[in-house]
Write a protein that holds these residues in place. Structure first.
Motif, PDB file in Angstrom:
ATOM      1  N   CYS A   7       0.808  -0.922  -0.449  1.00 25.91           N
ATOM      2  CA  CYS A   7       0.027  -0.302   0.186  1.00 25.91           C
ATOM      3  C   CYS A   7       0.897   0.801   0.283  1.00 25.91           C
ATOM      4  O   CYS A   7       0.653   1.963  -0.669  1.00 25.91           O
ATOM      5  CB  CYS A   7      -0.996  -0.275   1.228  1.00 25.91           C
ATOM      6  N   VAL A  29      -8.904   3.999  -5.923  1.00 24.07           N
ATOM      7  CA  VAL A  29      -8.068   3.406  -6.985  1.00 24.07           C
ATOM      8  C   VAL A  29      -8.093   2.290  -6.947  1.00 24.07           C
ATOM      9  O   VAL A  29      -9.066   1.025  -6.272  1.00 24.07           O
ATOM     10  CB  VAL A  29      -6.111   2.999  -5.774  1.00 24.07           C
ATOM     11  N   CYS A  30      -8.208   1.965  -8.612  1.00 26.35           N
ATOM     12  CA  CYS A  30      -8.590   0.352  -9.381  1.00 26.35           C
ATOM     13  C   CYS A  30      -7.085  -0.769  -8.590  1.00 26.35           C
ATOM     14  O   CYS A  30      -6.523  -0.642 -10.169  1.00 26.35           O
ATOM     15  CB  CYS A  30      -9.469   0.525 -10.297  1.00 26.35           C
ATOM     16  N   ARG A  45      -7.199  -3.543   2.619  1.00 27.11           N
ATOM     17  CA  ARG A  45      -8.350  -2.873   2.128  1.00 27.11           C
ATOM     18  C   ARG A  45      -7.794  -1.859   3.229  1.00 27.11           C
ATOM     19  O   ARG A  45      -8.121  -0.257   3.703  1.00 27.11           O
ATOM     20  CB  ARG A  45      -9.565  -3.132   2.153  1.00 27.11           C
ATOM     21  N   PHE A  48      -4.368  -0.040   3.024  1.00 29.83           N
ATOM     22  CA  PHE A  48      -4.395   1.312   2.617  1.00 29.83           C
ATOM     23  C   PHE A  48      -5.080   2.476   2.736  1.00 29.83           C
ATOM     24  O   PHE A  48      -4.863   3.523   2.684  1.00 29.83           O
ATOM     25  CB  PHE A  48      -5.714   0.787   1.356  1.00 29.83           C
ATOM     26  N   GLU A  49      -6.247   2.530   3.638  1.00 24.38           N
ATOM     27  CA  GLU A  49      -6.809   2.983   4.088  1.00 24.38           C
ATOM     28  C   GLU A  49      -5.812   3.542   6.022  1.00 24.38           C
ATOM     29  O   GLU A  49      -5.943   5.413   5.743  1.00 24.38           O
ATOM     30  CB  GLU A  49      -8.213   2.878   5.382  1.00 24.38           C
ATOM     31  N   ARG A  61     -11.737   5.229  -1.929  1.00 26.54           N
ATOM     32  CA  ARG A  61     -12.383   3.460  -2.680  1.00 26.54           C
ATOM     33  C   ARG A  61     -10.901   2.366  -3.282  1.00 26.54           C
ATOM     34  O   ARG A  61     -10.127   3.320  -4.658  1.00 26.54           O
ATOM     35  CB  ARG A  61     -13.362   3.403  -3.512  1.00 26.54           C
ATOM     36  N   LEU A  62     -11.009   1.921  -2.688  1.00 31.77           N
ATOM     37  CA  LEU A  62     -10.002   1.046  -3.178  1.00 31.77           C
ATOM     38  C   LEU A  62     -10.241  -0.740  -3.809  1.00 31.77           C
ATOM     39  O   LEU A  62     -11.518  -1.228  -3.147  1.00 31.77           O
ATOM     40  CB  LEU A  62      -8.764  -0.171  -1.854  1.00 31.77           C
ATOM     41  N   VAL A 107      -1.304  -1.291 -10.445  1.00 29.77           N
ATOM     42  CA  VAL A 107      -3.148   0.190 -10.372  1.00 29.77           C
ATOM     43  C   VAL A 107      -2.947  -0.153 -11.853  1.00 29.77           C
ATOM     44  O   VAL A 107      -2.201   0.614 -12.717  1.00 29.77           O
ATOM     45  CB  VAL A 107      -1.883   1.321  -9.580  1.00 29.77           C
TER      46      VAL A 107
END
Length: 113
Positions: A7, A29-30, A45, A48-49, A61-62, A107
């Motif tokens: 991340c 982010v996809c 997830r 990432f947060e 949002r991931l 990404v």
């Protein structure tokens, strides 16, 4: 937990893109993550947060898209989808499989303002 380091790398990519293109906020982010990559989506997830806090991606949002594992069978010369390493070939039952896809993480796209 290597997801934290992954991340941090993702945020580095996002910040580099923000320097190269004029945007001020990342909304999503996809990611594409291969099933053979040993990456836990829920851990990603969570990490990432935490890593995105106080960055241009705070609150983004991931979105994670799981990519299938693909292997080529040395015995029957066919490609097959696999869920884990050391599975037999679904066509011939051989265990001589060479992984050709499903280990990657990239990404795929950013949704920005």
């Amino acid at each position: 937990m290597h997801e934290m380091a992954l991340c941090e790398g993702i945020i580095g990519i996002v910040e580099e893109e923000a320097r190269n293109r004029p945007f001020s906020k990342v909304k999503a982010v996809c990611l594409e993550i291969g099933v053979l990559g040993h990456v836990a989506p829920e851990a990603m997830r969570f990490c990432f947060e935490a890593v995105a806090a106080r960055t241009i991606a705070q609150g983004a949002r991931l979105e994670i898209f799981e990519m299938p594992g693909i292997a080529w069978c040395m015995a029957c010369s066919k490609s097959a989808k696999i869920r884990q390493r050391y599975e037999p070939c679904p066509s011939c039952g051989s265990y001589q499989l060479q992984v050709t896809g499903g280990e990657e993480m990239r990404v795929k796209e950013l949704e920005v303002d």
